[in-house]
Design a protein around this motif. Sequence first.
Motif, mmCIF file in Angstrom:
data_model
loop_
_atom_site.group_PDB
_atom_site.id
_atom_site.type_symbol
_atom_site.label_atom_id
_atom_site.label_comp_id
_atom_site.label_asym_id
_atom_site.label_seq_id
_atom_site.Cartn_x
_atom_site.Cartn_y
_atom_site.Cartn_z
ATOM 1 N N TYR A 1 2.929 5.716 6.535
ATOM 2 C CA TYR A 1 3.204 6.520 5.388
ATOM 3 C C TYR A 1 2.831 7.946 5.612
ATOM 4 O O TYR A 1 3.477 8.665 5.462
ATOM 5 C CB TYR A 1 2.555 5.770 3.926
ATOM 6 C CG TYR A 1 2.946 6.853 2.849
ATOM 7 C CD1 TYR A 1 1.694 7.569 2.540
ATOM 8 C CD2 TYR A 1 4.034 7.006 2.207
ATOM 9 C CE1 TYR A 1 2.026 8.503 1.406
ATOM 10 C CE2 TYR A 1 4.321 7.890 1.278
ATOM 11 C CZ TYR A 1 3.211 8.723 0.749
ATOM 12 O OH TYR A 1 3.662 9.523 -0.233
ATOM 13 N N ILE A 2 1.525 8.099 6.105
ATOM 14 C CA ILE A 2 0.974 9.414 6.078
ATOM 15 C C ILE A 2 1.530 10.061 7.139
ATOM 16 O O ILE A 2 1.980 11.329 6.879
ATOM 17 C CB ILE A 2 -0.472 9.129 6.190
ATOM 18 C CG1 ILE A 2 -1.478 8.662 4.877
ATOM 19 C CG2 ILE A 2 -1.179 10.703 6.752
ATOM 20 C CD1 ILE A 2 -2.852 8.743 5.308
ATOM 21 N N PHE A 3 1.663 9.451 8.252
ATOM 22 C CA PHE A 3 2.060 10.427 9.558
ATOM 23 C C PHE A 3 3.554 10.285 9.839
ATOM 24 O O PHE A 3 4.312 11.257 10.456
ATOM 25 C CB PHE A 3 1.143 9.852 10.693
ATOM 26 C CG PHE A 3 -0.255 10.184 10.519
ATOM 27 C CD1 PHE A 3 -0.936 9.230 10.179
ATOM 28 C CD2 PHE A 3 -0.636 11.617 10.449
ATOM 29 C CE1 PHE A 3 -2.305 9.573 10.219
ATOM 30 C CE2 PHE A 3 -1.876 11.809 10.373
ATOM 31 C CZ PHE A 3 -2.825 10.884 10.220
ATOM 32 N N GLU B 1 1.804 2.146 -3.506
ATOM 33 C CA GLU B 1 0.642 2.683 -4.358
ATOM 34 C C GLU B 1 0.638 4.020 -3.849
ATOM 35 O O GLU B 1 0.777 4.828 -4.846
ATOM 36 C CB GLU B 1 -0.322 1.827 -4.017
ATOM 37 C CG GLU B 1 -1.561 1.922 -5.077
ATOM 38 C CD GLU B 1 -3.068 2.287 -4.073
ATOM 39 O OE1 GLU B 1 -2.969 1.824 -2.916
ATOM 40 O OE2 GLU B 1 -3.950 2.651 -4.864
ATOM 41 N N LEU B 2 0.639 4.375 -2.421
ATOM 42 C CA LEU B 2 0.280 5.717 -2.230
ATOM 43 C C LEU B 2 1.528 6.639 -2.650
ATOM 44 O O LEU B 2 1.022 7.722 -2.929
ATOM 45 C CB LEU B 2 0.130 5.788 -0.633
ATOM 46 C CG LEU B 2 -1.066 5.176 -0.042
ATOM 47 C CD1 LEU B 2 -1.181 5.410 1.358
ATOM 48 C CD2 LEU B 2 -2.250 5.921 -0.548
ATOM 49 N N VAL C 1 -2.462 -3.404 5.592
ATOM 50 C CA VAL C 1 -2.898 -2.216 4.830
ATOM 51 C C VAL C 1 -2.984 -1.014 5.526
ATOM 52 O O VAL C 1 -2.436 0.015 5.422
ATOM 53 C CB VAL C 1 -4.103 -2.503 4.030
ATOM 54 C CG1 VAL C 1 -4.539 -1.195 3.368
ATOM 55 C CG2 VAL C 1 -3.590 -3.603 2.920
ATOM 56 N N LEU C 2 -3.814 -1.223 6.674
ATOM 57 C CA LEU C 2 -4.225 -0.314 7.580
ATOM 58 C C LEU C 2 -3.104 0.377 8.305
ATOM 59 O O LEU C 2 -2.704 1.785 8.138
ATOM 60 C CB LEU C 2 -5.149 -0.582 8.782
ATOM 61 C CG LEU C 2 -6.290 0.393 9.338
ATOM 62 C CD1 LEU C 2 -6.831 0.803 8.185
ATOM 63 C CD2 LEU C 2 -6.831 -0.353 10.108
ATOM 64 N N ILE D 1 0.876 -1.173 0.083
ATOM 65 C CA ILE D 1 -0.064 -0.003 -0.174
ATOM 66 C C ILE D 1 0.982 1.283 0.010
ATOM 67 O O ILE D 1 0.493 2.379 -0.503
ATOM 68 C CB ILE D 1 -1.203 -0.009 1.382
ATOM 69 C CG1 ILE D 1 -2.002 1.101 0.875
ATOM 70 C CG2 ILE D 1 -0.394 0.379 2.626
ATOM 71 C CD1 ILE D 1 -3.238 0.551 -0.004
ATOM 72 N N LEU E 1 4.579 21.453 5.269
ATOM 73 C CA LEU E 1 3.285 20.822 5.203
ATOM 74 C C LEU E 1 2.375 21.233 4.285
ATOM 75 O O LEU E 1 1.600 20.248 3.857
ATOM 76 C CB LEU E 1 2.325 21.247 6.504
ATOM 77 C CG LEU E 1 2.986 20.536 7.779
ATOM 78 C CD1 LEU E 1 1.996 21.490 8.995
ATOM 79 C CD2 LEU E 1 2.565 19.004 8.024
ATOM 80 N N ILE F 1 1.071 7.085 -6.295
ATOM 81 C CA ILE F 1 -0.093 8.175 -6.776
ATOM 82 C C ILE F 1 0.267 9.627 -6.170
ATOM 83 O O ILE F 1 0.183 10.550 -6.867
ATOM 84 C CB ILE F 1 -1.378 7.724 -5.652
ATOM 85 C CG1 ILE F 1 -1.733 6.578 -6.127
ATOM 86 C CG2 ILE F 1 -2.221 8.819 -5.465
ATOM 87 C CD1 ILE F 1 -2.941 5.971 -5.439
ATOM 88 N N ASN F 2 0.764 9.803 -5.018
ATOM 89 C CA ASN F 2 1.264 11.128 -4.286
ATOM 90 C C ASN F 2 2.342 11.755 -5.450
ATOM 91 O O ASN F 2 2.022 12.811 -5.826
ATOM 92 C CB ASN F 2 1.703 11.120 -2.963
ATOM 93 C CG ASN F 2 0.546 10.733 -2.228
ATOM 94 O OD1 ASN F 2 -0.618 10.887 -2.616
ATOM 95 N ND2 ASN F 2 0.999 10.695 -0.755
ATOM 96 N N THR G 1 -0.789 2.462 5.652
ATOM 97 C CA THR G 1 -1.315 3.737 5.274
ATOM 98 C C THR G 1 -0.909 4.730 6.462
ATOM 99 O O THR G 1 -0.462 5.983 6.050
ATOM 100 C CB THR G 1 -2.896 3.682 5.097
ATOM 101 O OG1 THR G 1 -3.175 2.621 4.284
ATOM 102 C CG2 THR G 1 -3.542 4.997 4.900
ATOM 103 N N PHE G 2 -1.172 4.313 7.677
ATOM 104 C CA PHE G 2 -0.640 5.344 8.540
ATOM 105 C C PHE G 2 0.765 5.626 8.767
ATOM 106 O O PHE G 2 1.186 6.553 9.050
ATOM 107 C CB PHE G 2 -1.640 5.222 9.989
ATOM 108 C CG PHE G 2 -3.043 5.288 9.778
ATOM 109 C CD1 PHE G 2 -4.029 4.092 9.777
ATOM 110 C CD2 PHE G 2 -3.618 6.557 9.536
ATOM 111 C CE1 PHE G 2 -5.264 4.621 9.635
ATOM 112 C CE2 PHE G 2 -4.906 6.801 9.599
ATOM 113 C CZ PHE G 2 -5.892 5.551 9.502
#
Lengths: 543, 216
Positions: A166-168, A21-22, A159-160, A18, A264, A25-26, A163-164
């Motif tokens: 990666y984002i945070f 993928e992110l 996956v969960l 994931i 940011l 995409i980004n 995701t987190f």
Amino acid sequence: MFKIKWVYITICLAACTIIYELLLINTLSFLTKNTLFWQTFGVASYMAGMGASSYFSGKMQTTLKKFQLIELILFIIGLSSPILILKISQHYKYFEFFLAMKNTNNAVLLLNEISKIYYGLFVFMIFIIGFLTGFEIPFIQDISKISNSKILSFHYLGVLFGTFIYIFILNPLFSFEMIFIQISIINFLIFIISFNNHKTKIGLMAVILLFLSSKNFINELKAEKRFLNQILYLIPEIPADTNFNNLKNEFEKIEHKIISYRTLYQNIDFIDKKSKKLYGDESSISLYLDNSFQFSSINEHLYHQGFAHIPFLLKTNHVSNVLVLGAGDGLLARELLKYNDIFITQVELDEKMIDLANNNIKINELNKNSLNDKKIKVIIGDGFAYAKNCNSRYDAIYIDFPYPKNHDLSKLYSKEIYKYIFNCLKKDGFAVMDGPLVEYGSRDENNYEKLLINNHIILNTLHNSSFNYILPYKIGEETFVFLSKQEINLNNLNKKCENCDNDVENEKNKIIEQKFIWEKNEKYINSIFSPKFGVFTNHFEAI
Amino acid sequence: MMLKDNKFIFSALFVAISAIIYEFLLAENLTLYVGNSVIQYNITIGLFISSMGFGALLFDVRKRDELNQFFIIEIFLGLFGGLLSFFILILNYLVFCQYLPFLLFKLFLYFSIIIIGFFVGFEIPLLIKLANKKMSYILFLDYIGSVIGTFIFSFILIGNMTIFKIGLICGFINLLIALIVANTILKKVFTLCLIFILILLMNNNFIEYMMKKFYV
């Protein structure tokens, strides 16, 4: 023991997939300026990949060798993606600049072809990543003998988790090429761990070697990124017939420094260079936000004086209380401070921008330390929210937001914000905005037809707002719109502009003959609930 | 038998289409009220994929009432998903009036993604049982539906209508599927009433009124 290893591996693999993928995409959203496409089609092609693999995995047995092959392929994808992305972007930007200058139909067609390859390749890559993921799970079920549902649970937990993470954690701390390398190393580690015998020792040595040589690879990637930035920002300075292979040599001849900041909210690129070709050996600085041009010290006075002073010729009220939304570089403020009896409230979202305006020597010199003047109050915050909740009424509001490339920015050009701005003004107040309009005089240029859509959207949205008197005008290459609650007397443009330089005065005299074509139609009205910018009906091209 | 099978195959495809559009709608709502589209889309993707997965896992093979379960889920998705943009608008108004803390509002949004994802995931094994087809076939339809839904959302829906209307259209699709699989007259009538209400709400004047009244 044996089983737990496979649980961790499942979670890891799911997280890695994931994150790939992110990442794709980004990064592609950022480079192609097309957030909506990549966020939506990215998911779709990932899920299509998973779907395709669930179809095939029913028909074949995934052996250990196939699993290891999958991990190896993912490792290679992870390493090659950043290189591919950077190299294709370099070529694309190079062609875009030179071919656009030649202005032929062939050139535009070629650019479209390259664009399709670019998009197609990465949609396919995301598909492949989803496809390969689908094979990992049945294999792990077979080899670990853990039940189907438990493995799937761990997969989705992964996956969960991914995701987190990666984002945070990953995205704020590392650049995209670093994250690709980190994840591909994890895939490689899993490749190693999946061996059960002495080969593991050889594998571990391979990992150590990999780790040591990764530093070279990272430097290589950094160089590629630097080269991309040079192409983005220095290319107008070099001879028009330069071959792609000679670019690096030509860039070396220009004295330059490119500093990138990642905040940011946006990526800020500060360029300090000595322009030989265009302006005769003159040093200049320029600023780009998310690769979009903001200002260059060579001609910013034209833009900022046109923005600040033309409205003062047209206004009917006495201006002492001014609100400025955006414009964190302090250049607009510098112009406004030329008036006595003025107090400016400046609202800027990005603290780093204010920091650069105050502490970067060259920018501070250019804006004459305007943001530290006692007649200015700087507020760090969101311009949209401030306009919505403003508790005082202003004599004038200046709106200097970045051009609307995606959804976040689309709301800054919406009928809702114009309503709030109308309500924040006194009954004889005015507003001025800086918007991506195209004037009839430039109709022979390349992108005129495409950019006409911006006219439709902005002018329909403005005419649908409470402002009754709307005057778009152009100074140099920049277009603005003067919004008034009182009737506009165009004869006022004949007055001399006291605070303008001569070239601005000349431009001002052309305003009376300017024409802006737009089609009146409700479907173009931009609302926060129905964004018209950053969607396919209007894919906004960078100017 | 053939007709019955086709019903569920048709359902699988359209359920997937409306599910992914709900996901994108929630991402749009999040961008609008919370900010930063890239992060919100990323969170939506992660939450949706994982909750779909968990939903599929929690399906209990032993329960027998499949048709009824499917019907109820479709009604729920149609109403919840279809009216979600309105709920969120009203909740945002409550936040503005300080009746609701912003954090709870955010959590509700993220929770909605999980709920929709969960029920969509739950439907997949349900459909496999109902349609009597192989898992790979239903999953295949599910993924095709996702791709089609993405095209429809990006190229047709988002540039041309408000997020409220897009939600209502997807709600309509879910309710239509519920109507098709309903096996008693009572269920059919009930569903028809709900569809009728949803169509009434698609009125542009009503949507304008809601936006004016609740978006302050």
